[in-house]
Design an enzyme around this catalytic site. Structure first.
Site, mmCIF file in Angstrom:
data_model
loop_
_atom_site.group_PDB
_atom_site.id
_atom_site.type_symbol
_atom_site.label_atom_id
_atom_site.label_comp_id
_atom_site.label_asym_id
_atom_site.label_seq_id
_atom_site.Cartn_x
_atom_site.Cartn_y
_atom_site.Cartn_z
ATOM 1 N N ASN A 1 47.268 39.273 30.763
ATOM 2 C CA ASN A 1 45.593 39.433 30.705
ATOM 3 C C ASN A 1 45.166 39.968 29.361
ATOM 4 O O ASN A 1 45.979 41.136 29.109
ATOM 5 C CB ASN A 1 44.929 40.226 32.008
ATOM 6 N N GLU B 1 42.037 41.702 27.604
ATOM 7 C CA GLU B 1 40.549 42.100 27.974
ATOM 8 C C GLU B 1 39.731 42.050 26.548
ATOM 9 O O GLU B 1 40.221 42.129 25.448
ATOM 10 C CB GLU B 1 40.396 43.327 28.668
ATOM 11 N N CYS C 1 42.278 36.260 32.206
ATOM 12 C CA CYS C 1 43.455 36.691 33.117
ATOM 13 C C CYS C 1 44.640 35.995 32.569
ATOM 14 O O CYS C 1 44.995 35.112 31.893
ATOM 15 C CB CYS C 1 43.224 35.873 34.558
ATOM 16 N N GLU D 1 46.938 34.595 34.564
ATOM 17 C CA GLU D 1 47.326 33.340 34.902
ATOM 18 C C GLU D 1 47.061 32.184 33.829
ATOM 19 O O GLU D 1 47.582 31.246 33.724
ATOM 20 C CB GLU D 1 47.087 32.966 36.381
ATOM 21 N N CYS E 1 42.305 35.296 40.713
ATOM 22 C CA CYS E 1 40.764 35.108 40.961
ATOM 23 C C CYS E 1 40.472 33.742 41.360
ATOM 24 O O CYS E 1 41.379 32.785 40.965
ATOM 25 C CB CYS E 1 40.146 35.603 39.949
ATOM 26 N N CYS F 1 41.151 31.209 38.286
ATOM 27 C CA CYS F 1 42.355 30.983 37.942
ATOM 28 C C CYS F 1 43.029 29.739 39.166
ATOM 29 O O CYS F 1 43.735 28.979 38.617
ATOM 30 C CB CYS F 1 43.279 32.207 38.152
HETATM 31 N N1 THU Z 1 43.427 40.082 36.238
HETATM 32 C C1 THU Z 1 44.402 38.967 36.042
HETATM 33 O O1 THU Z 1 44.776 38.892 34.794
HETATM 34 N N2 THU Z 1 44.779 38.282 37.237
HETATM 35 C C2 THU Z 1 44.437 38.201 38.272
HETATM 36 O O2 THU Z 1 45.106 37.813 39.158
HETATM 37 C C3 THU Z 1 43.575 39.443 38.674
HETATM 38 C C4 THU Z 1 42.977 40.372 37.473
HETATM 39 C C5 THU Z 1 42.916 40.935 35.240
HETATM 40 C C6 THU Z 1 41.745 40.564 34.731
HETATM 41 C C7 THU Z 1 41.272 41.953 34.063
HETATM 42 O O3 THU Z 1 41.742 42.003 32.805
HETATM 43 C C8 THU Z 1 41.974 42.894 35.036
HETATM 44 O O4 THU Z 1 43.065 42.154 35.617
HETATM 45 C C9 THU Z 1 41.169 43.786 36.027
HETATM 46 O O5 THU Z 1 40.298 42.842 36.713
#
Ligand code: THU
Length: 159
Positions: free
Chosen positions: A62, A64, A73, A75, A112, A115
């Site tokens: 991920n 940000e 994310c 995925e 999420c 994804c």
């Molecule tokens: N996130 C993911 O990368 N994948 C998931 O399956 C759930 C959430 C990330 C998004 C964000 O950077 C952090 O986790 C918190 O939500």
């Protein structure tokens, strides 16, 4: 009126040792991928490893951003990289693992909705199911297709 019931099947493993070697390898790749997480805001690190049809493993983590919606994310980072760089190679299995403030989550982090929709798109593109492994330190789930995570997938535009 008819009341209907929907059920899904998935496998739950209590440890990596119970898994098939190829799946175990993919979870370990997701763990490695997690090192690339850039998550200064949530401190929630996610790693994803995607096995392509020929065995190649693509990693994602991920990413940000201070403007929150601009992040992505783990995925989708992995899937879009694979889709962009190896457009002809079908997706076989995607493994995901997460840590919260540096501690691996006991229960698997579940992808999420966005994804899941992207997983569905690649299943459609390659006309084959994408298997999904969601790993936690105490429990690991394996699904045999995206529909098990996203029932009633949007699919009305017949391509
Ligand atoms: N996130 C993911 O990368 N994948 C998931 O399956 C759930 C959430 C990330 C998004 C964000 O950077 C952090 O986790 C918190 O939500």
């Amino acid at each position: 009126m008819t009341n209907r019931h929907l059920s899904i099947d998935y496998i739950e493993y209590a440890s990596l040792e119970e898994m098939e070697p190829a799946d175990r390898e993919l979870v370990l790749a997701a763990l490695e991928a997690k090192k690339g997480s850039y998550s200064p805001y949530s401190k929630f690190q996610v790693g994803a490893a995607l096995r392509l049809e020929d065995g190649m493993i693509i990693k994602g983590a991920n990413q940000e951003n201070i403007a929150y919606p601009s992040g992505l994310c783990a995925e989708r980072t992995a899937m879009f990289y694979a889709g962009a760089n190896y457009p002809e190679k079908a997706f076989d299995t995607l493994a995901v693992i997460a840590s919260d403030h540096g501690v691996i989550c006991e229960s698997p982090a579940t992808p999420c909705g966005a994804c899941r929709q992207v997983m569905a798109e690649y299943q459609k593109k390659f006309k084959r199911p994408l298997k999904i492994i969601l790993a936690g330190s105490k429990r690991i789930y394996k699904f045999s297709k995206t529909e098990d995570l996203l029932p009633f997938i949007f699919d009305s535009l017949k391509v």
